[in-house]
Write a protein that holds these residues in place. Structure first.
Motif, PDB file in Angstrom:
ATOM      1  N   ASN A  53       1.123  -1.226   0.307  1.00 33.98           N
ATOM      2  CA  ASN A  53       0.086  -0.015  -0.327  1.00 33.98           C
ATOM      3  C   ASN A  53       0.429   0.824   0.077  1.00 33.98           C
ATOM      4  O   ASN A  53       1.565   2.079   1.228  1.00 33.98           O
ATOM      5  N   ASP A  54       1.508   1.043  -0.690  1.00 37.31           N
ATOM      6  CA  ASP A  54       2.910   2.270  -1.291  1.00 37.31           C
ATOM      7  C   ASP A  54       2.099   3.923  -1.487  1.00 37.31           C
ATOM      8  O   ASP A  54       2.332   4.748  -0.417  1.00 37.31           O
ATOM      9  N   THR A  55       0.990   3.844  -1.072  1.00 34.69           N
ATOM     10  CA  THR A  55       0.183   5.159  -2.038  1.00 34.69           C
ATOM     11  C   THR A  55      -0.541   5.764  -0.729  1.00 34.69           C
ATOM     12  O   THR A  55      -0.736   6.240  -0.492  1.00 34.69           O
ATOM     13  N   GLY A  56      -1.118   4.313   0.160  1.00 33.28           N
ATOM     14  CA  GLY A  56      -1.672   4.427   1.487  1.00 33.28           C
ATOM     15  C   GLY A  56      -3.215   4.633   1.400  1.00 33.28           C
ATOM     16  O   GLY A  56      -3.574   5.560   2.362  1.00 33.28           O
ATOM     17  N   ASN A  57      -3.562   4.710  -0.080  1.00 32.94           N
ATOM     18  CA  ASN A  57      -4.804   5.445  -0.131  1.00 32.94           C
ATOM     19  C   ASN A  57      -5.660   4.180  -0.074  1.00 32.94           C
ATOM     20  O   ASN A  57      -6.990   3.853  -0.329  1.00 32.94           O
ATOM     21  N   ALA A  58      -5.418   3.060   0.021  1.00 35.35           N
ATOM     22  CA  ALA A  58      -6.034   1.200  -0.773  1.00 35.35           C
ATOM     23  C   ALA A  58      -6.049   0.895   0.887  1.00 35.35           C
ATOM     24  O   ALA A  58      -5.915   1.183   2.199  1.00 35.35           O
ATOM     25  N   ILE A  59      -7.362   0.444   1.063  1.00 34.95           N
ATOM     26  CA  ILE A  59      -7.965   0.368   2.254  1.00 34.95           C
ATOM     27  C   ILE A  59      -8.429  -1.306   2.069  1.00 34.95           C
ATOM     28  O   ILE A  59      -9.406  -2.061   1.332  1.00 34.95           O
ATOM     29  N   TYR A  60      -7.915  -2.572   2.601  1.00 33.87           N
ATOM     30  CA  TYR A  60      -8.438  -3.739   3.043  1.00 33.87           C
ATOM     31  C   TYR A  60      -8.882  -4.057   3.674  1.00 33.87           C
ATOM     32  O   TYR A  60      -9.610  -3.718   4.784  1.00 33.87           O
ATOM     33  N   SER A  61      -9.312  -5.182   3.284  1.00 27.84           N
ATOM     34  CA  SER A  61     -10.591  -5.899   3.702  1.00 27.84           C
ATOM     35  C   SER A  61     -10.126  -6.683   5.295  1.00 27.84           C
ATOM     36  O   SER A  61     -11.016  -6.830   5.607  1.00 27.84           O
ATOM     37  N   ILE A  62      -8.733  -6.686   5.198  1.00 31.43           N
ATOM     38  CA  ILE A  62      -8.513  -7.500   6.690  1.00 31.43           C
ATOM     39  C   ILE A  62      -6.583  -7.247   6.420  1.00 31.43           C
ATOM     40  O   ILE A  62      -6.035  -6.595   5.641  1.00 31.43           O
ATOM     41  N   SER A  63      -6.314  -7.056   7.824  1.00 31.11           N
ATOM     42  CA  SER A  63      -5.134  -6.174   8.552  1.00 31.11           C
ATOM     43  C   SER A  63      -4.154  -7.569   8.762  1.00 31.11           C
ATOM     44  O   SER A  63      -4.699  -8.949   9.003  1.00 31.11           O
ATOM     45  N   GLU A  64      -3.055  -6.815   8.767  1.00 33.19           N
ATOM     46  CA  GLU A  64      -1.963  -7.996   9.031  1.00 33.19           C
ATOM     47  C   GLU A  64      -2.161  -8.814   9.857  1.00 33.19           C
ATOM     48  O   GLU A  64      -1.785  -9.882  10.423  1.00 33.19           O
ATOM     49  N   HIS A  65      -2.526  -7.765  10.812  1.00 34.73           N
ATOM     50  CA  HIS A  65      -3.220  -8.088  12.482  1.00 34.73           C
ATOM     51  C   HIS A  65      -3.295  -9.294  12.938  1.00 34.73           C
ATOM     52  O   HIS A  65      -3.684 -10.158  13.631  1.00 34.73           O
ATOM     53  N   GLU A  66      -5.070  -9.219  11.767  1.00 30.51           N
ATOM     54  CA  GLU A  66      -6.225  -9.715  12.000  1.00 30.51           C
ATOM     55  C   GLU A  66      -5.756 -11.168  10.786  1.00 30.51           C
ATOM     56  O   GLU A  66      -5.936 -12.526  11.626  1.00 30.51           O
TER      57      GLU A  66
END
Length: 216
Positions: A120-133
């Motif tokens: 997520n280089d631009t920081g604009n993407a919103i992912y359905s799940i995080s690495e922590h999850e």
């Protein structure tokens, strides 16, 4: 000279015993095959829902952030896990190994997405799940795997009760019918059009600013 009865009666009894033993072997083989098939189907369900839940998708701009799909996948994962628990409680052959396998698959899928998590280089993407999850799912996999090995050690010396086989067989058939029949019915079901309503006016699909489509 007639053959004494003592010579031919045991032969008849022995032949009947062989037929009975062969029939029992066939029934036992069918029973184990059905149970292992059900366990395999349950593992595939768990793997599918784990993959869908841990797959990071860019949900930016989607309706409710894709939350509706996540809830459905969580529900499916819970039902599949419950099916495995029922199989274990009924002591179906292969159920413990299915539980262990589901734990391994959860850990493996989690590790795959940890290694291949999108940038997520631009920081604009919103992912359905995080690495922590994803890591939380992997912890669940470790717990499932550990409890599976523990249960296997506890039950490995327990002799199966043949009198329970009819109940176990019926339960295996019911589990198989549900976990095979429902996906097949869903797969063959015709998808609803966008903004679908039935004749009673009940909304059946997502509809935002579009003209209603009446379906039967």
């Amino acid at each position: 000279m007639p053959v004494p009865t003592a010579y031919w009666r045991p032969l008849k009894t022995q032949k009947g015993f062989r037929v009975f033993s062969r029939r029992n072997t066939l029934v036992s083989g069918l029973f184990h095959a059905v149970c292992w098939l059900v366990v395999l189907v349950l593992i595939l369900h768990v793997a599918f829902f784990n993959w869908q839940l841990m797959k990071p998708l860019n949900v930016g701009g989607t309706f409710m952030g894709g939350g509706m799909a996540t809830e459905l996948y969580l529900m499916g994962w819970g039902v599949a896990t419950l099916g495995l628990i029922v199989a274990i409680l009924l002591r179906l052959p292969g159920a413990i190994y299915g539980w262990i396998g589901s734990g391994l698959l959860t850990m493996g899928i989690g590790a795959w997405w940890q290694l291949n998590y999108p940038d997520n280089d631009t920081g604009n993407a919103i992912y359905s799940i995080s690495e922590h999850e994803i890591g939380s799912f992997m912890i669940i996999g470790v717990i499932v795997l550990s409890t599976g090995f523990y249960a296997r050690e506890k039950l490995k010396n327990r002799v199966p009760d043949p009198e329970q086989m009819p109940v176990q067989f019926i339960a295996a058939v019911l589990l198989g019918a549900f976990f095979i029949g429902v996906p097949l019915a869903k797969y063959t079901e015709k998808p609803l059009p966008y903004c679908a309503f039935n004749k009673a006016g009940q909304q059946l699909s997502i509809c935002i600013g579009k003209e209603r489509v009446i379906v039967d």
